[in-house]
Enzyme design. Structure first.
Site, PDB file in Angstrom:
ATOM      1  N   HIS A  75       7.156   4.573   0.972  1.00  0.00           N
ATOM      2  CA  HIS A  75       5.755   4.287   0.634  1.00  0.00           C
ATOM      3  C   HIS A  75       5.679   3.119  -0.333  1.00  0.00           C
ATOM      4  CE1 HIS A  75       5.829   6.718  -3.319  1.00  0.00           C
ATOM      5  NE2 HIS A  75       7.023   6.848  -2.791  1.00  0.00           N
TER       6      HIS A  75
ATOM      7  N   HIS B  68      -3.277   8.290  -0.371  1.00  0.00           N
ATOM      8  CA  HIS B  68      -1.971   7.641  -0.449  1.00  0.00           C
ATOM      9  C   HIS B  68      -1.217   7.904   0.848  1.00  0.00           C
ATOM     10  CE1 HIS B  68       1.299   5.592  -2.213  1.00  0.00           C
ATOM     11  NE2 HIS B  68       2.082   6.643  -2.385  1.00  0.00           N
TER      12      HIS B  68
ATOM     13  N   CYS C  78      -0.810   0.594   0.313  1.00  0.00           N
ATOM     14  CA  CYS C  78       0.037   1.545   1.032  1.00  0.00           C
ATOM     15  C   CYS C  78      -0.465   1.827   2.445  1.00  0.00           C
ATOM     16  CB  CYS C  78       0.144   2.849   0.244  1.00  0.00           C
ATOM     17  SG  CYS C  78      -1.444   3.682  -0.051  1.00  0.00           S
TER      18      CYS C  78
END
Length: 231
Positions: A73, A61, A162
Site C-alpha cells: 500500500h 485506505h 493509495c
C-alpha cells in the site's frame, strides 16, 4: 488560555491524519502506535492480487494483498527522502513521518502485515470490481504490478494516492473515485451563491476593518465570482 494553542495544533493534526487515512496516535504513546494483535484478521479468505479497502472516517485506505499476510500500500512518508535503509523505512510510520510526507509530497509503497495495514478497521475485498467490469486484470498480474512498484514514490492527495496505486495494479489505470468526489464537492461549494456572497463580505470587511490592501483582498472576491459564473 495557555492551552488553547496546543489544543488547536492537536485538533489540526487529527484532521490531517484523517485526510491521509491513518488514525491519530493516543496521547502519551511516545510517537509509536500500539502493535496490532497478531492473527486479528482471518486472511484465509484473501487471495493474492485482491484489492483490500479499509473505510476510515473521511476516506478509504487501499492496498493489494500479496499473500502470506502481506499487503502492498502507498503511504505518505518523509523517511525515504533521507535514507535508503530498508530496516528504518519498514518500521511502522509515525505521525511525524506521515505529516512531513504529506507536506513534502513524498511517500513510499510499502509491504506490511494485514494487521498493520488495516489497523483495526474492517476490510472489504474487491469491492471496486463491479465498477470496472471487464477491466479487472489477473490476480497474479495485479500482485506483480504492486511488487514492482514497492519503494519511494511521489505523493499527491489528488493525483497520486493509495487509490491510484491499487486501481493501476488491478485495473490497469490509476483512478481515484474519492478524489473525484472531493473535487465535485469543492466545485459545488465554489458555485454556491452563498459562498460567493461570503467571500465578498470577507473581502470587503478585510479592506474596511483590517486595512488590508485591495490588491490583496480583491482576488478573494473576484475569483469565486468568476468561477461561479463559469459554472
Amino acid at each position: 488560555m495557555k492551552n488553547s494553542v496546543p489544543q488547536a495544533a492537536s485538533l489540526l493534526l487529527e484532521k490531517l491524519l484523517l485526510l491521509v487515512h491513518v488514525r491519530p496516535l493516543p496521547a502519551g504513546s511516545g510517537g509509536e502506535p500500539p502493535p496490532p494483535a497478531p492473527g486479528y484478521y482471518d486472511t484465509s479468505c484473501f487471495k493474492r492480487g485482491d484489492l483490500l479497502e479499509v473505510p476510515r472516517t473521511l476516506f478509504i485506505h487501499f492496498g493489494i494483498y500479496l499473500g502470506e499476510n502481506r499487503v502492498a500500500h502507498l503511504m505518505p512518508d518523509i523517511l525515504p527522502a533521507f535514507t535508503g535503509d530498508r530496516r528504518q523505512i519498514q518500521q511502522v510510520v509515525t505521525n511525524k513521518r506521515l505529516i512531513l510526507g504529506v507536506i513534502t509530497k513524498t511517500a513510499s509503497i510499502r509491504v506490511d502485515t494485514v494487521e498493520d495495514f488495516a489497523y483495526g478497521g474492517s476490510i472489504l475485498v474487491n469491492h471496486m470490481d463491479r465498477l470496472f467490469e471487464d477491466q479487472v486484470l489477473g490476480s497474479e498480474e495485479a500482485a506483480r504490478r504492486a511488487e514492482k512498484l514497492v519503494g519511494a514514490t511521489a505523493y499527491s492527495l489528488l493525483w497520486n494516492n493509495c487509490e491510484h496505486f491499487v486501481t493501476y495494479c488491478r485495473y490497469g489505470a490509476p483512478v481515484s473515485f474519492q478524489t473525484d468526489k472531493f473535487c465535485e464537492t469543492v466545485k459545488m461549494i465554489i458555485r454556491d451563491q452563498r459562498s460567493v456572497l461570503a467571500s465578498v463580505l470577507v473581502g470587503l470587511a478585510s479592506i474596511a476593518c483590517l486595512g488590508l490592501a485591495p490588491s490583496t483582498t480583491l482576488p478573494t472576491i473576484f475569483i469565486p465570482f468568476f468561477l461561479w459564473m463559469a459554472g
